[in-house]
Write a protein that holds these residues in place. Structure first.
Motif, PDB file in Angstrom:
ATOM      1  N   SER A  96       0.830  -1.212   0.000  1.00  0.00           N
ATOM      2  CA  SER A  96       0.000   0.000   0.000  1.00  0.00           C
ATOM      3  C   SER A  96       0.861   1.257   0.000  1.00  0.00           C
ATOM      4  O   SER A  96       0.539   2.249  -0.681  1.00  0.00           O
ATOM      5  CB  SER A  96      -0.923   0.005   1.218  1.00  0.00           C
ATOM      6  N   LEU A  97       1.979   1.206   0.755  1.00  0.00           N
ATOM      7  CA  LEU A  97       2.865   2.370   0.824  1.00  0.00           C
ATOM      8  C   LEU A  97       3.567   2.596  -0.512  1.00  0.00           C
ATOM      9  O   LEU A  97       3.728   3.735  -0.963  1.00  0.00           O
ATOM     10  CB  LEU A  97       3.898   2.178   1.938  1.00  0.00           C
ATOM     11  N   ILE A  98       4.017   1.490  -1.149  1.00  0.00           N
ATOM     12  CA  ILE A  98       4.703   1.614  -2.438  1.00  0.00           C
ATOM     13  C   ILE A  98       3.766   2.210  -3.487  1.00  0.00           C
ATOM     14  O   ILE A  98       4.186   3.018  -4.340  1.00  0.00           O
ATOM     15  CB  ILE A  98       5.241   0.234  -2.894  1.00  0.00           C
ATOM     16  N   MET A 120      10.875   0.807   8.363  1.00  0.00           N
ATOM     17  CA  MET A 120      10.589  -0.618   8.315  1.00  0.00           C
ATOM     18  C   MET A 120      11.696  -1.426   7.630  1.00  0.00           C
ATOM     19  O   MET A 120      11.857  -2.628   7.892  1.00  0.00           O
ATOM     20  CB  MET A 120       9.260  -0.851   7.577  1.00  0.00           C
ATOM     21  N   ALA A 121      12.467  -0.806   6.750  1.00  0.00           N
ATOM     22  CA  ALA A 121      13.494  -1.517   5.966  1.00  0.00           C
ATOM     23  C   ALA A 121      14.688  -1.959   6.808  1.00  0.00           C
ATOM     24  O   ALA A 121      15.601  -2.610   6.297  1.00  0.00           O
ATOM     25  CB  ALA A 121      13.963  -0.653   4.806  1.00  0.00           C
ATOM     26  N   GLU A 128      12.923  -7.690   1.949  1.00  0.00           N
ATOM     27  CA  GLU A 128      12.553  -8.674   0.940  1.00  0.00           C
ATOM     28  C   GLU A 128      11.199  -8.329   0.317  1.00  0.00           C
ATOM     29  O   GLU A 128      11.014  -8.449  -0.901  1.00  0.00           O
ATOM     30  CB  GLU A 128      12.510 -10.067   1.579  1.00  0.00           C
ATOM     31  N   GLN A 129      10.264  -7.878   1.150  1.00  0.00           N
ATOM     32  CA  GLN A 129       8.934  -7.511   0.648  1.00  0.00           C
ATOM     33  C   GLN A 129       9.023  -6.321  -0.305  1.00  0.00           C
ATOM     34  O   GLN A 129       8.402  -6.317  -1.385  1.00  0.00           O
ATOM     35  CB  GLN A 129       7.998  -7.172   1.813  1.00  0.00           C
ATOM     36  N   ILE A 130       9.786  -5.314   0.075  1.00  0.00           N
ATOM     37  CA  ILE A 130       9.923  -4.114  -0.777  1.00  0.00           C
ATOM     38  C   ILE A 130      10.549  -4.501  -2.113  1.00  0.00           C
ATOM     39  O   ILE A 130      10.108  -4.031  -3.181  1.00  0.00           O
ATOM     40  CB  ILE A 130      10.772  -3.041  -0.064  1.00  0.00           C
ATOM     41  N   SER A 154      14.045   8.517   0.693  1.00  0.00           N
ATOM     42  CA  SER A 154      14.202   7.512  -0.374  1.00  0.00           C
ATOM     43  C   SER A 154      15.615   6.961  -0.379  1.00  0.00           C
ATOM     44  O   SER A 154      15.834   5.749  -0.518  1.00  0.00           O
ATOM     45  CB  SER A 154      13.884   8.143  -1.739  1.00  0.00           C
ATOM     46  N   LEU A 155      16.604   7.846  -0.225  1.00  0.00           N
ATOM     47  CA  LEU A 155      18.001   7.438  -0.230  1.00  0.00           C
ATOM     48  C   LEU A 155      18.315   6.541   0.961  1.00  0.00           C
ATOM     49  O   LEU A 155      19.030   5.523   0.836  1.00  0.00           O
ATOM     50  CB  LEU A 155      18.895   8.690  -0.212  1.00  0.00           C
ATOM     51  N   GLU A 156      17.757   6.872   2.124  1.00  0.00           N
ATOM     52  CA  GLU A 156      17.986   6.050   3.319  1.00  0.00           C
ATOM     53  C   GLU A 156      17.399   4.659   3.131  1.00  0.00           C
ATOM     54  O   GLU A 156      18.003   3.647   3.520  1.00  0.00           O
ATOM     55  CB  GLU A 156      17.378   6.734   4.539  1.00  0.00           C
ATOM     56  N   CYS A 157      16.230   4.606   2.527  1.00  0.00           N
ATOM     57  CA  CYS A 157      15.583   3.313   2.276  1.00  0.00           C
ATOM     58  C   CYS A 157      16.418   2.482   1.291  1.00  0.00           C
ATOM     59  O   CYS A 157      16.621   1.284   1.491  1.00  0.00           O
ATOM     60  CB  CYS A 157      14.180   3.548   1.722  1.00  0.00           C
ATOM     61  N   ILE A 158      16.922   3.132   0.232  1.00  0.00           N
ATOM     62  CA  ILE A 158      17.779   2.425  -0.745  1.00  0.00           C
ATOM     63  C   ILE A 158      19.052   1.926  -0.078  1.00  0.00           C
ATOM     64  O   ILE A 158      19.497   0.794  -0.325  1.00  0.00           O
ATOM     65  CB  ILE A 158      18.112   3.362  -1.931  1.00  0.00           C
ATOM     66  N   TYR A 159      19.644   2.755   0.778  1.00  0.00           N
ATOM     67  CA  TYR A 159      20.867   2.364   1.493  1.00  0.00           C
ATOM     68  C   TYR A 159      20.645   1.091   2.309  1.00  0.00           C
ATOM     69  O   TYR A 159      21.487   0.183   2.333  1.00  0.00           O
ATOM     70  CB  TYR A 159      21.325   3.507   2.391  1.00  0.00           C
TER      71      TYR A 159
END
Length: 828
Positions: A96-98, A120-121, A128-130, A154-159
């Motif tokens: 839902s967030l994506i 959450m990442a 794995e879900q993302i 976004s960058l923190e999540c990618i990291y």
């Protein structure tokens, strides 16, 4: 219905309002909850307990944008709480967030949706879900967002996602490098830092490094290092460059553009320990490739590393030492580091920091490997004593490498002597007990290197090092077992050490190893042979064979063939056993007491034989009288004897000499076999009559006749069963009250008595012969003799022929080995 204005003062009421069908109520309730949750973690826990998360989850997909936006804002702020994160995973909110990351959505929705995903990442399952739900593509697209908060989240999540290798490959395919390089120009340091950290992770893959070079990422990184304003980013930039330097083509590119010189210059002038440490780490990473080492050597990187060794920071010293270790694989670098770096590394061995000590000694191990000049430099820098002390370090790596360096130094005789004077063998005793296989292997190898010296072997034996060495023979590690076998082989050169090794069970273990195709090695076979060669009683008992090079000396004894699984006992223990009807133990001792007149020797012989002769019921008075006589000849006065009753068996005699006064308890003193004066006379007679003979053949024949004469003379073959040698031996045993019989007392000897006596005398007068045990009390001697040249062929030297010496039927007759006569002599 007229509008109703409600003022609520409790969160519970507002949470209930999340179920309202009115859009305005929902929007205002979410906004109120956002403000409440922002005040602290305690409020987030309260909302969690009130069931707010489940109600909000239904609203993040609401058709009204403002409701959807406010609900996601609450999620974003609450997701930092661990309890909320757990519930969000159970609700499976990632999809839902994506979906809220679509380009047409509001920037605020992007900001808080990415914030929630970043929180959450942290957990692997969410990553794995993302990944599986296609979250990487919209996250990378949002790196170009005009909103800095969206970029940052976004960058923190990618990291966090690229910590997993499959995500690293995915972001590379999605062309993440250009937007990351663009973010390095951001005005926000936190975004620059996150971009560098992400680049550091993904640049571990060579493919990413290539793409980074194609997008001029290296120039960008070097520019950051040259800019003082970005000093807070220098450490991370160096980390990325360190990954890039591992690739040969990238390193060549940096060298060609002058970037490598700039990098080394930057490290040289920097005073920041973190920068210096990371620079050394970058060099170490690059130095694992041979082509890279060549390039780094051309840029004289060794000077930079040696300078870093002097920095007053343990982390820098460790990193510089590790880089030197890696560079040592290049011979030119090894010479360069050896000339200037060894004194500094030796000084680091005295550091209080165990990690520094380990890194320094590891560098020294690599520097001294196959380099006598560097080994000399270590010794000249007074490194021997610190290295020996490092064997007591706390870290296994330091101990193993210290043993390696000392072994490298031991290749040169002067250094080996210097190391031995520092007590190397005593220091190695503890590493041999280590549970670390690397330490065990290097310690055993060091023992093999230093054990070639007799004093060193004695030191190891006195330090209790033979026990753990024998235990290493049972190691499942091939290298440990091999080096342990090598060390045992070297230590077995010493007779006392060989005896102790056998007592500790080394023989049994080596025999078991040699039976295994997988476990045996060249050293295990050599070690077994060496042990037996220096413990001839046990060799003859186990193998039934003594070669011409196995010289029987005083103290040898023949206790018969030992059965598998039985323990081999010492002569002293055999002496104390009760008289039995089993085979007598024949012992050899033709060594008279030193520096004593013959009259004393005879008395000494008599005194020790009283231990065999005197029955239990007779008083100890006779023994004391004999010791008085012994004391008279030696010039020793008997001062004290305690024994009030005839039944008491304990006797205490105090000997006072002019050099060492003291009290000796005869019962506790080490027992020595009495000298066999009859055997001594045999050897003297043989030396006078047989040794002068002109040929070996004549000596062999004469000696055979001599032995047969002393052992009952020749025996007719068909009367062999009438030759009552067993009764004769039993009489001697009864006379001595002991199973141990000196060979000189045997006057009626069979095959194995005569063969043993022949071997003993032959060894003393220099006649080469072997001793072979057969079955049913058979034993014989084999000699090799050169036959005369055939007539008419002068000067022809024939190969030696093997003969068996007849000592029983026709003493002196030489039976050609392999003949029917030889078979008849050696078998019943």
């Amino acid at each position: 219905f007229d509008p109703l204005l409600i003022e609520s003062k409790t969160a519970a009421t507002v949470v209930l309002m999340l179920s309202s069908p009115e859009e305005e109520v929902l929007a205002k309730a979410c906004d109120s909850l956002y403000k409440f949750a922002s005040k602290g973690d305690e409020n987030k826990v309260t909302l969690l307990s009130l069931g707010a998360v489940e109600r909000l989850y239904k609203l993040i997909s609401h058709e009204v944008p403002i409701v959807r936006r406010n609900a996601i804002m609450v999620f974003g702020i609450m997701a930092s709480n661990s309890g909320v994160k757990k519930l969000l995973r159970e609700l499976d909110v990632t999809n839902s967030l994506i979906s809220q990351l679509a380009p047409e959505e509001d920037a605020v929705i992007h900001e808080f949706a990415t914030l929630c995903l970043a929180h959450m990442a942290v957990e692997y399952t969410t990553k794995e879900q993302i990944f599986e739900q296609g979250g990487l593509e919209p996250l990378i697209r949002l790196l170009d967002s005009p909103d800095p908060d969206v970029k940052k989240n976004s960058l923190e999540c990618i990291y966090l996602l690229v910590q997993d290798f499959q995500s690293r490959a995915a972001v590379r395919a999605l062309n993440v490098i250009p937007p990351l390089l663009e973010l390095l120009k951001s005005e926000y340091p936190v975004i620059q830092l996150l971009a560098l950290k992400t680049l550091e992770v993904i640049s571990k893959d060579r493919e990413t490094v290539v793409i980074l070079g194609e997008n001029k990422g290296l120039e960008c990184l070097l520019k950051i290092l040259e800019t003082n304003e970005f000093s807070d980013l220098h450490v991370e930039a160096l980390a990325v460059l360190g990954n890039c330097l591992k690739d040969v083509h990238t390193l060549q590119l940096i060298q060609q553009t002058g970037g490598l010189k700039k990098l080394l210059s930057f490290v040289g002038v920097s005073a920041a320990p973190d920068i210096q440490k990371n620079a050394a780490k970058a060099i170490a990473k690059a130095a694992y490739d041979s082509e890279n080492r060549k390039i780094l050597n051309e840029e004289e990187v060794e000077k930079c590393l040696i300078n870093l060794l002097e920095i007053d920071n343990d982390g820098v010293k460790v990193a510089a030492s590790q880089a030197i270790s890696a560079m040592c694989e290049n011979l030119a670098s090894k010479r360069a580091c050896g000339l200037q770096g060894i004194p500094q590394l030796v000084q680091l061995l005295s550091s209080d920091n165990e990690e520094v000590k380990e890194a320094a000694v590891t560098a020294l191990a690599n520097l001294t490997a196959a380099s006598p000049s560097n080994a000399s430099a270590v010794a000249e820098a007074a490194g021997i004593e610190p290295l020996v002390n490092t064997l007591k370090a706390q870290r296994d790596g330091a101990i193993a490498n210290a043993a390696t360096v000392l072994t490298n130094l031991a290749m040169q005789e002067p250094f080996r002597a210097a190391i031995q004077s520092c007590g190397i063998m005593s220091a190695l005793a503890e590493p041999l007990r280590s549970t670390n296989s690397q330490v065990q292997s290097k310690a055993a190898f060091a023992v093999a290197a230093f054990g070639c010296d007799a004093d060193a072997r004695t030191e190891l034996r006195n330090a209790g090092g033979l026990g753990p060495l024998v235990e290493l023979l049972c190691s499942k590690n091939t290298e440990v077992r091999r080096n342990a076998c090598w060390a045992v082989m070297v230590c077995a050169s010493d007779e006392l050490a060989a005896v102790e090794l056998c007592t500790l069970g080394a023989l049994d273990i080596l025999e078991e190893i040699n039976l295994s195709i997988e476990r045996k090695n060249s050293f295990s076979e050599a070690a077994l042979e060496k042990l037996l060669d220096n413990n001839l009683p046990q060799k003859y008992s186990r193998m039934g064979y003594l070669s011409s090079s196995n010289i029987i000396t005083d103290g040898f004894y023949d206790c018969g063939q030992i059965k598998p699984g039985m323990k081999f006992l010492s002569l002293e223990k055999l002496r104390t056993q009760e008289l039995t009807d089993r085979r007598a133990i024949i012992f050899i001792n033709a060594k008279p007491p030193e520096d004593l007149p013959l009259s004393y020797s005879r008395v000494h012989h008599l005194v020790f034989h009283t231990s065999f002769l005197i029955p239990e019921s007779i008083s100890g008075l006779l023994v004391v009288m004999l010791f008085l006589l012994l004391a008279y000849f030696q010039g020793i006065y008997l001062l004290k004897w305690k024994g009030k009753k005839e039944e008491e068996k304990s006797k205490e005699v105090i000997h006072i000499t002019s050099e060492v006064p003291g009290e000796i308890n005869l019962e506790n003193s080490h027992w020595l076999p009495p000298p066999d004066f009859i055997l001594l006379d045999y050897i003297k007679d043989a030396s006078k009559t047989i040794l002068p003979l002109t040929t070996t053949r004549k000596q062999v024949v004469a000696l055979a006749q001599f032995v047969a004469d002393k052992m009952g003379g020749p025996i007719e073959r068909y009367k062999l069963h009438d030759f009552s040698w067993e009764l004769h031996i039993s009489e001697i045993e009864f006379e001595l009250k002991c199973n141990v019989v000196p060979i000189g007392k045997v006057k009626k000897g069979t095959f194995y008595h005569r063969a043993l006596l022949f071997k003993v005398i032959a060894d003393r007068i220099g006649v080469a012969c072997s001793l072979v045990r057969g079955e049913y009390n058979r034993a014989w001697n084999e000699v090799k003799l050169v036959d005369d040249s055939p007539q008419g062929i002068a000067g022809l030297l024939l190969p030696p022929q093997a003969y068996i010496v007849d000592l029983m039927f026709e003493p002196g007759f030489l039976i050609k080995q392999g003949s029917a006569e030889a078979d008849q002599y050696t078998r019943i």
